[in-house]
Design an enzyme around this catalytic site. Structure first.
Site, PDB file in Angstrom:
ATOM      1  N   SER A  90       0.849  -1.193   0.000  1.00  0.00           N
ATOM      2  CA  SER A  90       0.000   0.000   0.000  1.00  0.00           C
ATOM      3  C   SER A  90       0.881   1.239   0.000  1.00  0.00           C
ATOM      4  O   SER A  90       1.827   1.337   0.792  1.00  0.00           O
ATOM      5  CB  SER A  90      -0.875   0.007   1.253  1.00  0.00           C
ATOM      6  OG  SER A  90      -1.345   1.319   1.494  1.00  0.00           O
ATOM      7  N   HIS A 125      -1.227  -1.578  -4.063  1.00  0.00           N
ATOM      8  CA  HIS A 125      -2.526  -1.397  -3.416  1.00  0.00           C
ATOM      9  C   HIS A 125      -2.791   0.101  -3.242  1.00  0.00           C
ATOM     10  O   HIS A 125      -2.023   0.796  -2.590  1.00  0.00           O
ATOM     11  CB  HIS A 125      -2.467  -2.116  -2.061  1.00  0.00           C
ATOM     12  CG  HIS A 125      -3.723  -2.086  -1.258  1.00  0.00           C
ATOM     13  ND1 HIS A 125      -4.732  -3.018  -1.418  1.00  0.00           N
ATOM     14  CD2 HIS A 125      -4.120  -1.276  -0.262  1.00  0.00           C
ATOM     15  CE1 HIS A 125      -5.685  -2.771  -0.541  1.00  0.00           C
ATOM     16  NE2 HIS A 125      -5.352  -1.706   0.174  1.00  0.00           N
ATOM     17  N   ASP A 161      -5.201   2.848  -1.794  1.00  0.00           N
ATOM     18  CA  ASP A 161      -6.271   3.089  -0.819  1.00  0.00           C
ATOM     19  C   ASP A 161      -7.000   4.377  -1.157  1.00  0.00           C
ATOM     20  O   ASP A 161      -6.439   5.469  -1.026  1.00  0.00           O
ATOM     21  CB  ASP A 161      -5.670   3.195   0.589  1.00  0.00           C
ATOM     22  CG  ASP A 161      -5.214   1.842   1.102  1.00  0.00           C
ATOM     23  OD1 ASP A 161      -6.043   0.920   1.156  1.00  0.00           O
ATOM     24  OD2 ASP A 161      -4.022   1.706   1.443  1.00  0.00           O
ATOM     25  N   MET A 191      -9.861   6.900  -0.209  1.00  0.00           N
ATOM     26  CA  MET A 191     -10.684   7.274   0.952  1.00  0.00           C
ATOM     27  C   MET A 191     -11.346   8.614   0.689  1.00  0.00           C
ATOM     28  O   MET A 191     -10.708   9.526   0.148  1.00  0.00           O
ATOM     29  CB  MET A 191      -9.810   7.383   2.205  1.00  0.00           C
ATOM     30  CG  MET A 191      -9.010   6.126   2.499  1.00  0.00           C
ATOM     31  SD  MET A 191      -8.154   6.282   4.070  1.00  0.00           S
ATOM     32  CE  MET A 191      -7.165   4.774   4.049  1.00  0.00           C
ATOM     33  N   HIS A 214      -8.490  -0.235  -3.536  1.00  0.00           N
ATOM     34  CA  HIS A 214      -9.301  -0.546  -2.351  1.00  0.00           C
ATOM     35  C   HIS A 214     -10.161   0.680  -2.082  1.00  0.00           C
ATOM     36  O   HIS A 214      -9.667   1.684  -1.580  1.00  0.00           O
ATOM     37  CB  HIS A 214      -8.360  -0.871  -1.186  1.00  0.00           C
ATOM     38  CG  HIS A 214      -9.049  -1.114   0.110  1.00  0.00           C
ATOM     39  ND1 HIS A 214      -8.373  -1.164   1.315  1.00  0.00           N
ATOM     40  CD2 HIS A 214     -10.356  -1.358   0.411  1.00  0.00           C
ATOM     41  CE1 HIS A 214      -9.225  -1.401   2.295  1.00  0.00           C
ATOM     42  NE2 HIS A 214     -10.442  -1.507   1.779  1.00  0.00           N
ATOM     43  N   MET A 242     -12.570   2.823  -0.244  1.00  0.00           N
ATOM     44  CA  MET A 242     -13.209   3.097   1.051  1.00  0.00           C
ATOM     45  C   MET A 242     -13.991   4.389   0.881  1.00  0.00           C
ATOM     46  O   MET A 242     -13.649   5.437   1.430  1.00  0.00           O
ATOM     47  CB  MET A 242     -12.131   3.200   2.141  1.00  0.00           C
ATOM     48  CG  MET A 242     -11.507   1.838   2.445  1.00  0.00           C
ATOM     49  SD  MET A 242      -9.937   1.974   3.312  1.00  0.00           S
ATOM     50  CE  MET A 242      -8.835   2.169   1.912  1.00  0.00           C
ATOM     51  N   MET A 288     -10.362  -7.268   6.431  1.00  0.00           N
ATOM     52  CA  MET A 288      -9.614  -6.168   7.050  1.00  0.00           C
ATOM     53  C   MET A 288      -9.114  -6.608   8.423  1.00  0.00           C
ATOM     54  O   MET A 288      -9.880  -7.142   9.233  1.00  0.00           O
ATOM     55  CB  MET A 288     -10.500  -4.927   7.215  1.00  0.00           C
ATOM     56  CG  MET A 288     -10.893  -4.224   5.928  1.00  0.00           C
ATOM     57  SD  MET A 288      -9.514  -3.650   4.921  1.00  0.00           S
ATOM     58  CE  MET A 288      -8.671  -2.516   6.037  1.00  0.00           C
ATOM     59  N   GLY A 323      -9.007   3.208   7.353  1.00  0.00           N
ATOM     60  CA  GLY A 323      -8.882   4.655   7.509  1.00  0.00           C
ATOM     61  C   GLY A 323      -7.441   5.127   7.575  1.00  0.00           C
ATOM     62  O   GLY A 323      -7.123   6.168   7.027  1.00  0.00           O
ATOM     63  N   GLY A 356      -3.022   4.008   7.893  1.00  0.00           N
ATOM     64  CA  GLY A 356      -1.930   3.052   7.922  1.00  0.00           C
ATOM     65  C   GLY A 356      -1.300   3.025   9.303  1.00  0.00           C
ATOM     66  O   GLY A 356      -1.614   3.852  10.165  1.00  0.00           O
ATOM     67  N   GLY A 357      -0.433   2.067   9.524  1.00  0.00           N
ATOM     68  CA  GLY A 357       0.355   2.030  10.749  1.00  0.00           C
ATOM     69  C   GLY A 357      -0.381   1.568  11.990  1.00  0.00           C
ATOM     70  O   GLY A 357       0.111   1.752  13.101  1.00  0.00           O
ATOM     71  N   ASP A 388      -5.476  -7.029   5.046  1.00  0.00           N
ATOM     72  CA  ASP A 388      -5.021  -5.637   4.944  1.00  0.00           C
ATOM     73  C   ASP A 388      -5.088  -4.983   6.315  1.00  0.00           C
ATOM     74  O   ASP A 388      -6.167  -4.871   6.904  1.00  0.00           O
ATOM     75  CB  ASP A 388      -5.930  -4.896   3.948  1.00  0.00           C
ATOM     76  CG  ASP A 388      -5.540  -3.440   3.743  1.00  0.00           C
ATOM     77  OD1 ASP A 388      -4.497  -3.012   4.265  1.00  0.00           O
ATOM     78  OD2 ASP A 388      -6.303  -2.739   3.042  1.00  0.00           O
ATOM     79  N   GLY A 389      -3.912  -4.541   6.790  1.00  0.00           N
ATOM     80  CA  GLY A 389      -3.847  -3.809   8.049  1.00  0.00           C
ATOM     81  C   GLY A 389      -2.894  -4.453   9.029  1.00  0.00           C
ATOM     82  O   GLY A 389      -3.109  -5.585   9.455  1.00  0.00           O
TER      83      GLY A 389
HETATM   84  C1  DX5 Z   1      -6.167   1.023   5.912  1.00  0.00           C
HETATM   85  C2  DX5 Z   1      -5.718   0.685   4.522  1.00  0.00           C
HETATM   86  C3  DX5 Z   1      -4.495  -0.167   4.473  1.00  0.00           C
HETATM   87  C4  DX5 Z   1      -3.281   0.464   5.073  1.00  0.00           C
HETATM   88  C5  DX5 Z   1      -2.269  -0.575   5.358  1.00  0.00           C
HETATM   89  O1  DX5 Z   1      -7.448   1.555   5.852  1.00  0.00           O
HETATM   90  O2  DX5 Z   1      -6.731  -0.023   3.837  1.00  0.00           O
HETATM   91  O3  DX5 Z   1      -4.238  -0.586   3.147  1.00  0.00           O
HETATM   92  O4  DX5 Z   1      -2.700   1.425   4.258  1.00  0.00           O
HETATM   93  O5  DX5 Z   1      -1.211   0.034   6.041  1.00  0.00           O
HETATM   94  P1  DX5 Z   1      -0.416  -0.764   7.159  1.00  0.00           P
HETATM   95  O6  DX5 Z   1       0.215  -1.937   6.491  1.00  0.00           O
HETATM   96  O7  DX5 Z   1       0.551   0.230   7.671  1.00  0.00           O
HETATM   97  O8  DX5 Z   1      -1.421  -1.203   8.202  1.00  0.00           O
HETATM   98 ZN    ZN Z   2      -6.207  -0.965   1.944  1.00  0.00          ZN
END
Ligand code: DX5
Ligand code: ZN
Length: 222
Positions: free
Chosen positions: A10, A34, A36, A38, A67, A69, A138, A143, A145-146, A174-175
């Site tokens: 991602s 990937h 994301d 949002m 992805h 969201m 998920m 929402g 990362g990290g 993912d996550g």
């Molecule tokens: C969260 C995203 C993920 C996220 C993953 O809503 O869908 O794709 O970026 O990041 P990490 O691997 O840091 O959890």
């Molecule tokens: Zn994602």
């Protein structure tokens, strides 16, 4: 028999000023990138609108795994397929007509995928498995990362793998996927792994993708 492992980094926590370059840095070792998307409505964060996403899709050296969201997903998902994504994921919680939207993604030339948030039960959605090319479980609240990997999602991954059976459906997580967590997700049956901060916070993102892949391959038991 074992499933092919795919790593789909991602770019959420990559350098947004040079996403083309960031994708290139991981392109030698990654399967897809990937993306994301949002909208600050479905999730409390904003990344790209469709126009910006289309630009990224156009310049990406890797096939794009979008992805979505976003709240208005039924309308926008087919457009992401049309824009050239290899795979388009919609959230079960966001769509009003899952079957129609999954079919529209496929008929616009992309793989169709369905995502479930951590609190969403898988049972009501098993009926859609014949419409999907990938199921996304998920392992954080979408929402940001990290975040920390939610190990309470492991039984859902195990159940998803059992329900997929011999069907050719990728099972993505993912996550919070990292060197510490990827094995447990692979043991449960995931074969496609999103990793954001683990890859882009690493000094060598491309090598990190390879290491994650080795760990997942070694852990796979199904
Ligand atoms: C969260 C995203 C993920 C996220 C993953 O809503 O869908 O794709 O970026 O990041 P990490 O691997 O840091 O959890
Ligand atoms: Zn994602």
């Amino acid at each position: 028999m074992s499933n092919q492992i795919r790593i789909t980094p991602s770019i959420l926590n990559a350098n947004f000023d040079d996403l083309g370059g960031e994708i290139e840095r991981i392109s030698a070792t990654s399967d897809l990138v990937h993306l994301d998307v949002m909208d600050n409505i479905f999730v409390p964060n904003f990344t790209f609108d469709f126009q910006r996403a289309s630009e990224i899709i156009a310049i990406s050296k890797l096939p794009v795994d979008a992805h979505l969201m976003v709240a208005d997903v039924d309308l926008i998902a087919p457009k992401y397929a049309e824009a050239g994504c290899a795979s388009v994921t919609i959230h079960a919680e966001a769509t009003t007509d899952i079957r129609m939207t999954l079919r529209a993604i496929r008929s616009n030339g992309a793989r169709a995928a369905l995502a479930l948030k951590p609190k969403t039960d898988i049972a009501p959605y098993l009926t859609f498995l014949d419409e999907v090319d990938m199921l996304l479980i998920m392992t954080v609240e979408p929402g940001f990362g990290g975040q920390k990997f939610m190990s309470d999602q492991i039984p859902k991954i195990t159940r998803a793998r059992a329900e997929i059976g011999s069907r050719d459906i990728w099972l993505q997580v993912d996550g919070g996927i990292s060197l510490e967590t990827i094995e447990s997700a692979a043991v449960a049956g995931a074969d496609t792994f999103v990793a954001g901060s683990a890859v882009f916070n690493s000094p060598d993102p491309s090598a990190m993708v390879s290491t994650l892949r080795e760990k997942a391959n070694a852990a796979q038991t199904f």
